[in-house]
Design a protein around this motif. Structure first.
Motif, PDB file in Angstrom:
ATOM      1  N   PRO A 322       0.825  -1.213   0.000  1.00  0.00           N
ATOM      2  CA  PRO A 322       0.000   0.000   0.000  1.00  0.00           C
ATOM      3  C   PRO A 322       0.859   1.263   0.000  1.00  0.00           C
ATOM      4  O   PRO A 322       1.805   1.386   0.785  1.00  0.00           O
ATOM      5  N   GLY A 323       0.521   2.178  -0.897  1.00  0.00           N
ATOM      6  CA  GLY A 323       1.223   3.454  -0.969  1.00  0.00           C
ATOM      7  C   GLY A 323       2.407   3.460  -1.918  1.00  0.00           C
ATOM      8  O   GLY A 323       2.912   4.538  -2.281  1.00  0.00           O
ATOM      9  N   VAL A 324       2.872   2.296  -2.354  1.00  0.00           N
ATOM     10  CA  VAL A 324       4.007   2.235  -3.280  1.00  0.00           C
ATOM     11  C   VAL A 324       3.487   2.315  -4.714  1.00  0.00           C
ATOM     12  O   VAL A 324       2.686   1.484  -5.147  1.00  0.00           O
ATOM     13  N   THR A 325       3.913   3.320  -5.458  1.00  0.00           N
ATOM     14  CA  THR A 325       3.464   3.505  -6.839  1.00  0.00           C
ATOM     15  C   THR A 325       4.599   3.435  -7.851  1.00  0.00           C
ATOM     16  O   THR A 325       4.344   3.408  -9.055  1.00  0.00           O
ATOM     17  N   GLU A 326       5.845   3.416  -7.381  1.00  0.00           N
ATOM     18  CA  GLU A 326       6.977   3.319  -8.305  1.00  0.00           C
ATOM     19  C   GLU A 326       8.054   2.422  -7.710  1.00  0.00           C
ATOM     20  O   GLU A 326       8.210   2.322  -6.481  1.00  0.00           O
ATOM     21  N   PHE A 327       8.791   1.766  -8.599  1.00  0.00           N
ATOM     22  CA  PHE A 327       9.878   0.878  -8.193  1.00  0.00           C
ATOM     23  C   PHE A 327      11.003   1.032  -9.198  1.00  0.00           C
ATOM     24  O   PHE A 327      10.773   1.033 -10.407  1.00  0.00           O
ATOM     25  N   SER A 328      12.214   1.171  -8.715  1.00  0.00           N
ATOM     26  CA  SER A 328      13.360   1.356  -9.604  1.00  0.00           C
ATOM     27  C   SER A 328      14.559   0.600  -9.066  1.00  0.00           C
ATOM     28  O   SER A 328      14.777   0.552  -7.842  1.00  0.00           O
ATOM     29  N   ILE A 329      15.323  -0.003  -9.972  1.00  0.00           N
ATOM     30  CA  ILE A 329      16.519  -0.740  -9.580  1.00  0.00           C
ATOM     31  C   ILE A 329      17.529  -0.688 -10.714  1.00  0.00           C
ATOM     32  O   ILE A 329      17.160  -0.649 -11.890  1.00  0.00           O
ATOM     33  N   CYS A 330      18.800  -0.661 -10.353  1.00  0.00           N
ATOM     34  CA  CYS A 330      19.887  -0.665 -11.322  1.00  0.00           C
ATOM     35  C   CYS A 330      20.817  -1.821 -10.973  1.00  0.00           C
ATOM     36  O   CYS A 330      21.288  -1.923  -9.833  1.00  0.00           O
ATOM     37  N   ARG A 331      21.047  -2.696 -11.934  1.00  0.00           N
ATOM     38  CA  ARG A 331      21.890  -3.855 -11.672  1.00  0.00           C
ATOM     39  C   ARG A 331      22.588  -4.278 -12.968  1.00  0.00           C
ATOM     40  O   ARG A 331      21.967  -4.353 -14.032  1.00  0.00           O
ATOM     41  N   ASP A 332      23.888  -4.534 -12.862  1.00  0.00           N
ATOM     42  CA  ASP A 332      24.699  -4.942 -14.014  1.00  0.00           C
ATOM     43  C   ASP A 332      24.573  -3.889 -15.122  1.00  0.00           C
ATOM     44  O   ASP A 332      24.798  -2.719 -14.886  1.00  0.00           O
ATOM     45  N   SER A 333      24.134  -4.297 -16.304  1.00  0.00           N
ATOM     46  CA  SER A 333      24.034  -3.353 -17.422  1.00  0.00           C
ATOM     47  C   SER A 333      22.598  -2.901 -17.666  1.00  0.00           C
ATOM     48  O   SER A 333      22.278  -2.382 -18.744  1.00  0.00           O
ATOM     49  N   TYR A 334      21.734  -3.073 -16.668  1.00  0.00           N
ATOM     50  CA  TYR A 334      20.321  -2.751 -16.861  1.00  0.00           C
ATOM     51  C   TYR A 334      19.798  -1.787 -15.801  1.00  0.00           C
ATOM     52  O   TYR A 334      20.282  -1.758 -14.669  1.00  0.00           O
ATOM     53  N   ARG A 335      18.788  -1.034 -16.199  1.00  0.00           N
ATOM     54  CA  ARG A 335      17.962  -0.251 -15.283  1.00  0.00           C
ATOM     55  C   ARG A 335      16.528  -0.709 -15.477  1.00  0.00           C
ATOM     56  O   ARG A 335      16.088  -0.941 -16.600  1.00  0.00           O
ATOM     57  N   PHE A 336      15.794  -0.816 -14.381  1.00  0.00           N
ATOM     58  CA  PHE A 336      14.408  -1.256 -14.466  1.00  0.00           C
ATOM     59  C   PHE A 336      13.553  -0.303 -13.658  1.00  0.00           C
ATOM     60  O   PHE A 336      13.900   0.051 -12.527  1.00  0.00           O
ATOM     61  N   HIS A 337      12.444   0.115 -14.259  1.00  0.00           N
ATOM     62  CA  HIS A 337      11.546   1.038 -13.557  1.00  0.00           C
ATOM     63  C   HIS A 337      10.106   0.588 -13.788  1.00  0.00           C
ATOM     64  O   HIS A 337       9.695   0.277 -14.911  1.00  0.00           O
TER      65      HIS A 337
END
Length: 374
Positions: A322-337
């Protein structure tokens, strides 16, 4: 998405109703039955909660309990728990569509040996059909006036005696053109169609359990399309055959601007070069958009898909908080959002060093492009 190893349907009484090996070593079925029931009871007694998965150094076993049955999926670690749970939910829903409520399943009526093609579809094509992972469906976006005219044509077909209200759907290839069924029934019928198809037949009849009762589901080929009509269980196809022919004639004569082939969905329609993969999901309509990856070596595309689904599982878990609307992570050669905005959810995999724009801005632009086509 990497590989599944084994799938089982077990009864709490100790019987294995179904087992299928996809690759790797078979698990001892008697041990699977005993382990599944004992660990579930152990966690309920000691912790007061149910166990959903067991993870080892090399694999993952995920459980889904329904009535007196336990559905078990054994996979490589690359496949996230949330994805496996979603697949098991759909497999159970498909079983209920074809065999009725789980409380009525028994050795005589619940026979999955004749549904191995459906099981293989779920566990073999999940990476190609990510709508399963989010509970959505592939849908062709039409202008609102065309959708309204199609809806009226299908509603006219439902006025025939014996046809269920909100019981029709028109499909092109493996994509929904327009449906008056509920989202759940639309998804299940479409997935059944993907597994079986009409092949050389022009009409097919399947008894299905939906909305608390048994019905006849008729699939009828109409040129490039397949029409699905749900009727009451005691109504034969001959009762609606003439109405279906009238529908076909009216559909052709109306000259609606609808595609006769599934239009390709390409990344460049929504995103720039820094986007490697994306998945959009509309919670309300169930519509999903998963463009084909850009051309490249097979090894590279597999790496991109493995990375996407690995991040996707983490993002799905985070967005359920609840309350989480975005997620972001950077790992190796990738970014994910990942972003949740109202009824819209978007998951995007980016190259780590290909753009000066920040991921939230890129995702916002992609979401705008996707919404513009609906």
């Amino acid at each position: 998405m990497s590989s599944f190893r084994n799938f089982y349907v077990l009864h709490r009484g100790g019987k294995t109703f179904f087992s299928k090996n996809f690759h790797g070593d078979l698990l001892d079925q008697s041990l699977v039955v005993g382990f599944s029931s004992s660990i579930s009871s152990f966690c309920k007694t000691l912790l007061g909660e149910e166990v959903r998965e067991v993870t080892s150094l090399n694999g993952r076993i995920v459980y889904k309990e329904v009535g007196d049955f336990i559905f078990v999926a054994h996979s490589d670690l690359h496949i996230g728990s949330s994805v496996i749970q979603a697949i098991l939910r759909d497999v159970i829903a498909m079983c209920e569509l074809l065999f009725g409520p789980c409380q009525h399943w028994d050795q005589d009526t619940f026979d999955l040996s004749g549904a191995q093609d459906i099981i293989s579809m779920y566990f073999g094509t999940a990476a190609k059909d990510p709508s399963i992972a989010v509970g959505g469906l592939a849908q062709i976006f039409l202008d609102s006036d065309i959708s309204e005219r199609l809806d009226k044509l299908l509603a006219f077909l439902e006025s025939q005696e014996g046809v269920c209200g909100n019981g029709t759907m028109l499909v092109l290839g493996e994509t929904v053109l327009h449906s008056r069924m509920s989202l759940h029934d639309t998804r299940m019928v479409l997935q059944y169609h993907k597994a079986r198809g009409l092949r050389a037949a022009s009409v097919r009849y399947t008894p299905i359990f939906s909305s608390g009762a048994w019905h006849n589901l008729y699939a009828v080929r109409i040129n490039s399309f397949v029409l699905f009509v749900t009727c009451f269980i005691d109504k034969p196809y001959s009762l609606i055959e003439r109405k279906v022919e009238e529908f076909q004639t009216t559909l052709i004569q109306s000259r609606l601007e609808i595609p006769t082939e599934e239009p390709p969905i390409l990344l460049r329609q929504f995103a720039k070069r820094e986007t490697l993969a994306m998945l959009y999901y509309n919670i309300k309509s169930g519509a999903t958009v998963f463009p084909a990856l850009r051309p490249g070596p097979e090894v590279q595309q597999k790496e991109i898909l493995d990375a996407f689904w690995g991040f996707f599982s983490d993002a799905s878990t985070a967005l359920r908080i609840p309350g989480v609307t975005e997620f972001s992570i950077c790992r190796d050669s990738y970014r994910f959002h990942a972003k949740a905005e109202g009824i819209h959810k978007l998951y995007v995999l980016l190259a780590n060093d290909s753009s000066s724009m920040d991921p939230p801005s890129i995702v916002a632009e992609i979401l705008k492009n996707v919404r513009n086509i609906q």
